[in-house]
Design a protein around this motif. Structure first.
Motif, PDB file in Angstrom:
ATOM      1  N   PHE A  43       8.944  -0.705   1.318  1.00 26.22           N
ATOM      2  CA  PHE A  43       7.713  -0.178   1.922  1.00 26.22           C
ATOM      3  C   PHE A  43       6.131  -0.200   0.539  1.00 26.22           C
ATOM      4  CE2 PHE A  43       5.975   4.215   1.670  1.00 26.22           C
ATOM      5  CZ  PHE A  43       5.076   4.687   3.086  1.00 26.22           C
ATOM      6  N   THR A  44       6.188  -1.034  -0.147  1.00 26.38           N
ATOM      7  CA  THR A  44       4.928  -1.343  -1.039  1.00 26.38           C
ATOM      8  C   THR A  44       4.218  -3.056  -0.565  1.00 26.38           C
ATOM      9  OG1 THR A  44       6.115  -0.319  -3.286  1.00 26.38           O
ATOM     10  CG2 THR A  44       4.654  -2.242  -3.348  1.00 26.38           C
ATOM     11  N   LEU A  45       5.672  -3.285  -0.517  1.00 20.93           N
ATOM     12  CA  LEU A  45       4.539  -5.067   0.819  1.00 20.93           C
ATOM     13  C   LEU A  45       3.735  -4.734   2.025  1.00 20.93           C
ATOM     14  CD1 LEU A  45       4.409  -7.772   0.411  1.00 20.93           C
ATOM     15  CD2 LEU A  45       6.502  -7.619   1.965  1.00 20.93           C
ATOM     16  N   HIS A  46       4.703  -3.815   3.039  1.00 24.65           N
ATOM     17  CA  HIS A  46       3.982  -3.307   4.229  1.00 24.65           C
ATOM     18  C   HIS A  46       2.744  -2.177   3.622  1.00 24.65           C
ATOM     19  CE1 HIS A  46       4.600  -1.921   8.957  1.00 24.65           C
ATOM     20  NE2 HIS A  46       3.893  -2.393   8.398  1.00 24.65           N
ATOM     21  N   ILE A  47       2.776  -1.921   2.962  1.00 25.02           N
ATOM     22  CA  ILE A  47       1.258  -0.910   2.497  1.00 25.02           C
ATOM     23  C   ILE A  47       0.496  -1.898   1.919  1.00 25.02           C
ATOM     24  CG2 ILE A  47       0.367   0.361   0.545  1.00 25.02           C
ATOM     25  CD1 ILE A  47       2.837   2.023   0.996  1.00 25.02           C
ATOM     26  N   ASP A  52      -4.539  -5.461   2.533  1.00 26.64           N
ATOM     27  CA  ASP A  52      -5.401  -6.237   3.011  1.00 26.64           C
ATOM     28  C   ASP A  52      -6.372  -6.887   3.889  1.00 26.64           C
ATOM     29  OD1 ASP A  52      -5.064  -7.568   0.160  1.00 26.64           O
ATOM     30  OD2 ASP A  52      -4.040  -9.418   0.996  1.00 26.64           O
ATOM     31  N   ASP A  53      -5.813  -5.671   5.175  1.00 25.36           N
ATOM     32  CA  ASP A  53      -5.547  -5.784   6.350  1.00 25.36           C
ATOM     33  C   ASP A  53      -7.540  -5.066   6.281  1.00 25.36           C
ATOM     34  OD1 ASP A  53      -3.930  -7.170   7.734  1.00 25.36           O
ATOM     35  OD2 ASP A  53      -3.338  -5.160   8.400  1.00 25.36           O
ATOM     36  N   LEU A  54      -7.150  -4.180   5.454  1.00 28.71           N
ATOM     37  CA  LEU A  54      -8.091  -2.783   5.692  1.00 28.71           C
ATOM     38  C   LEU A  54      -9.710  -3.345   4.293  1.00 28.71           C
ATOM     39  CD1 LEU A  54      -6.988   0.140   6.220  1.00 28.71           C
ATOM     40  CD2 LEU A  54      -8.274  -0.857   7.370  1.00 28.71           C
ATOM     41  N   ASP A  55      -8.709  -4.080   3.644  1.00 28.70           N
ATOM     42  CA  ASP A  55     -10.365  -4.729   2.684  1.00 28.70           C
ATOM     43  C   ASP A  55     -10.178  -3.623   1.490  1.00 28.70           C
ATOM     44  OD1 ASP A  55     -11.259  -6.550   0.765  1.00 28.70           O
ATOM     45  OD2 ASP A  55     -12.881  -6.387   1.708  1.00 28.70           O
ATOM     46  N   HIS A  56      -9.672  -2.873   1.473  1.00 34.10           N
ATOM     47  CA  HIS A  56      -9.489  -1.555   0.453  1.00 34.10           C
ATOM     48  C   HIS A  56      -8.004  -1.394   0.121  1.00 34.10           C
ATOM     49  CE1 HIS A  56     -11.201   2.309  -0.409  1.00 34.10           C
ATOM     50  NE2 HIS A  56      -9.869   2.869  -0.241  1.00 34.10           N
ATOM     51  N   HIS A  57      -8.174  -1.282  -1.531  1.00 35.69           N
ATOM     52  CA  HIS A  57      -6.786  -1.407  -2.681  1.00 35.69           C
ATOM     53  C   HIS A  57      -6.489   0.012  -3.287  1.00 35.69           C
ATOM     54  CE1 HIS A  57      -7.231  -5.429  -0.935  1.00 35.69           C
ATOM     55  NE2 HIS A  57      -6.526  -5.540  -0.446  1.00 35.69           N
ATOM     56  N   SER A  58      -5.165   0.541  -3.337  1.00 36.08           N
ATOM     57  CA  SER A  58      -4.787   1.699  -3.602  1.00 36.08           C
ATOM     58  C   SER A  58      -4.549   1.073  -5.173  1.00 36.08           C
ATOM     59  CB  SER A  58      -4.469   2.602  -2.980  1.00 36.08           C
ATOM     60  OG  SER A  58      -3.335   1.770  -2.730  1.00 36.08           O
ATOM     61  N   LEU A  62       5.123   1.733  -7.934  1.00 43.06           N
ATOM     62  CA  LEU A  62       7.062   0.852  -7.291  1.00 43.06           C
ATOM     63  C   LEU A  62       7.632   1.280  -8.381  1.00 43.06           C
ATOM     64  CD1 LEU A  62       9.631  -0.521  -5.592  1.00 43.06           C
ATOM     65  CD2 LEU A  62       8.712  -2.213  -6.738  1.00 43.06           C
ATOM     66  N   GLY A  63       8.451   2.281  -8.419  1.00 43.67           N
ATOM     67  CA  GLY A  63       9.654   2.819  -8.516  1.00 43.67           C
ATOM     68  C   GLY A  63      11.057   2.635  -8.397  1.00 43.67           C
ATOM     69  N   TYR A  64      11.796   3.354  -8.831  1.00 40.74           N
ATOM     70  CA  TYR A  64      13.639   2.570  -8.216  1.00 40.74           C
ATOM     71  C   TYR A  64      13.388   2.996  -7.207  1.00 40.74           C
ATOM     72  CZ  TYR A  64      18.785   2.493  -7.412  1.00 40.74           C
ATOM     73  OH  TYR A  64      19.216   2.387  -6.695  1.00 40.74           O
ATOM     74  N   ASP A  65      13.005   3.994  -6.089  1.00 40.41           N
ATOM     75  CA  ASP A  65      13.483   4.177  -4.796  1.00 40.41           C
ATOM     76  C   ASP A  65      12.516   5.350  -4.807  1.00 40.41           C
ATOM     77  OD1 ASP A  65      14.058   6.718  -6.301  1.00 40.41           O
ATOM     78  OD2 ASP A  65      15.744   7.278  -5.272  1.00 40.41           O
ATOM     79  N   SER A  66      10.839   5.192  -5.382  1.00 36.59           N
ATOM     80  CA  SER A  66       9.805   5.564  -5.101  1.00 36.59           C
ATOM     81  C   SER A  66       8.410   4.689  -5.020  1.00 36.59           C
ATOM     82  CB  SER A  66       9.933   6.999  -5.824  1.00 36.59           C
ATOM     83  OG  SER A  66       9.548   6.117  -6.864  1.00 36.59           O
ATOM     84  N   VAL A  67       7.945   5.061  -3.868  1.00 33.51           N
ATOM     85  CA  VAL A  67       6.470   4.675  -4.063  1.00 33.51           C
ATOM     86  C   VAL A  67       5.373   5.504  -4.681  1.00 33.51           C
ATOM     87  CG1 VAL A  67       4.810   3.466  -2.509  1.00 33.51           C
ATOM     88  CG2 VAL A  67       7.295   2.939  -2.617  1.00 33.51           C
ATOM     89  N   ALA A  68       4.699   5.275  -5.120  1.00 35.73           N
ATOM     90  CA  ALA A  68       2.913   6.492  -5.052  1.00 35.73           C
ATOM     91  C   ALA A  68       1.710   5.701  -4.739  1.00 35.73           C
ATOM     92  CB  ALA A  68       2.718   7.095  -6.488  1.00 35.73           C
ATOM     93  N   LEU A  69       1.046   6.190  -4.055  1.00 40.24           N
ATOM     94  CA  LEU A  69      -0.415   6.117  -3.874  1.00 40.24           C
ATOM     95  C   LEU A  69      -1.339   6.349  -4.879  1.00 40.24           C
ATOM     96  CD1 LEU A  69       1.192   4.949  -1.476  1.00 40.24           C
ATOM     97  CD2 LEU A  69      -1.093   4.253  -0.643  1.00 40.24           C
ATOM     98  N   SER A  70      -1.994   5.909  -5.125  1.00 37.60           N
ATOM     99  CA  SER A  70      -3.487   6.807  -5.638  1.00 37.60           C
ATOM    100  C   SER A  70      -5.135   5.435  -5.214  1.00 37.60           C
ATOM    101  CB  SER A  70      -3.974   6.746  -7.216  1.00 37.60           C
ATOM    102  OG  SER A  70      -4.383   7.374  -8.082  1.00 37.60           O
ATOM    103  N   ARG A  90      -3.304   5.090   7.843  1.00 42.25           N
ATOM    104  CA  ARG A  90      -2.272   3.720   8.187  1.00 42.25           C
ATOM    105  C   ARG A  90      -0.815   3.851   7.223  1.00 42.25           C
ATOM    106  NH1 ARG A  90      -5.609  -1.119   9.606  1.00 42.25           N
ATOM    107  NH2 ARG A  90      -3.394  -1.972   9.583  1.00 42.25           N
ATOM    108  N   VAL A  91      -1.035   4.191   6.210  1.00 40.06           N
ATOM    109  CA  VAL A  91       0.431   4.509   5.625  1.00 40.06           C
ATOM    110  C   VAL A  91       1.405   5.316   5.768  1.00 40.06           C
ATOM    111  CG1 VAL A  91       1.040   4.993   2.958  1.00 40.06           C
ATOM    112  CG2 VAL A  91      -0.875   3.397   3.384  1.00 40.06           C
ATOM    113  N   GLU A  92      -0.043   6.461   6.104  1.00 43.85           N
ATOM    114  CA  GLU A  92       1.710   7.937   7.023  1.00 43.85           C
ATOM    115  C   GLU A  92       2.066   7.061   7.983  1.00 43.85           C
ATOM    116  OE1 GLU A  92       1.948  10.591   6.418  1.00 43.85           O
ATOM    117  OE2 GLU A  92       1.771  10.094   3.953  1.00 43.85           O
ATOM    118  N   ALA A  93       1.476   6.265   9.025  1.00 43.30           N
ATOM    119  CA  ALA A  93       1.765   5.892  10.648  1.00 43.30           C
ATOM    120  C   ALA A  93       3.195   4.764  10.508  1.00 43.30           C
ATOM    121  CB  ALA A  93       0.742   5.221  11.322  1.00 43.30           C
TER     122      ALA A  93
END
Length: 101
Positions: A43-47, A52-58, A62-70, A90-93
């Motif tokens: 999931f992290t890799l897909h995000i 990169d597609d949007l040229d906008h990075h958050s 990456l946690g053991y079984d979690s991903v967090a974005l800010s 896009r991430v929600e999609a």
């Protein structure tokens, strides 16, 4: 052309369209739980590809079984902009395809 920040009212209204996302310390934030560490890494890799597609990075954690974005727009002095909501949307999609919990 400068990137325009959204008003607090605009941010509040747009957050209603993104369940699970919130405003925390001036950033749009969301955490996801996944079934395993490998699923979270995929999931992290897909995000990262979307960023990169949007040229906008958050900030992406990456946690053991979690991903967090800010997410915030540094080019707008750290304000929330349309670019942040585009990334969040896009991430929600893609989240259902990764079987997030």
């Amino acid at each position: 052309m400068p990137i325009e920040p959204l008003t607090p009212k605009d941010v509040e209204e747009r957050l209603r369209e993104l369940p699970g996302w919130s405003l925390d310390d001036g950033s749009l934030t969301r955490s996801y739980r996944l079934g395993s560490h490998i699923a979270a890494a995929a999931f992290t890799l897909h995000i990262a590809q979307i960023q990169d597609d949007l040229d906008h990075h958050s900030d992406l954690t990456l946690g053991y079984d979690s991903v967090a974005l800010s997410v915030r727009t540094h080019a707008a002095d750290g304000a929330i902009t349309d670019r942040d909501f585009a990334l969040a949307t896009r991430v929600e999609a893609i989240a259902p395809a990764h079987d997030v919990r």
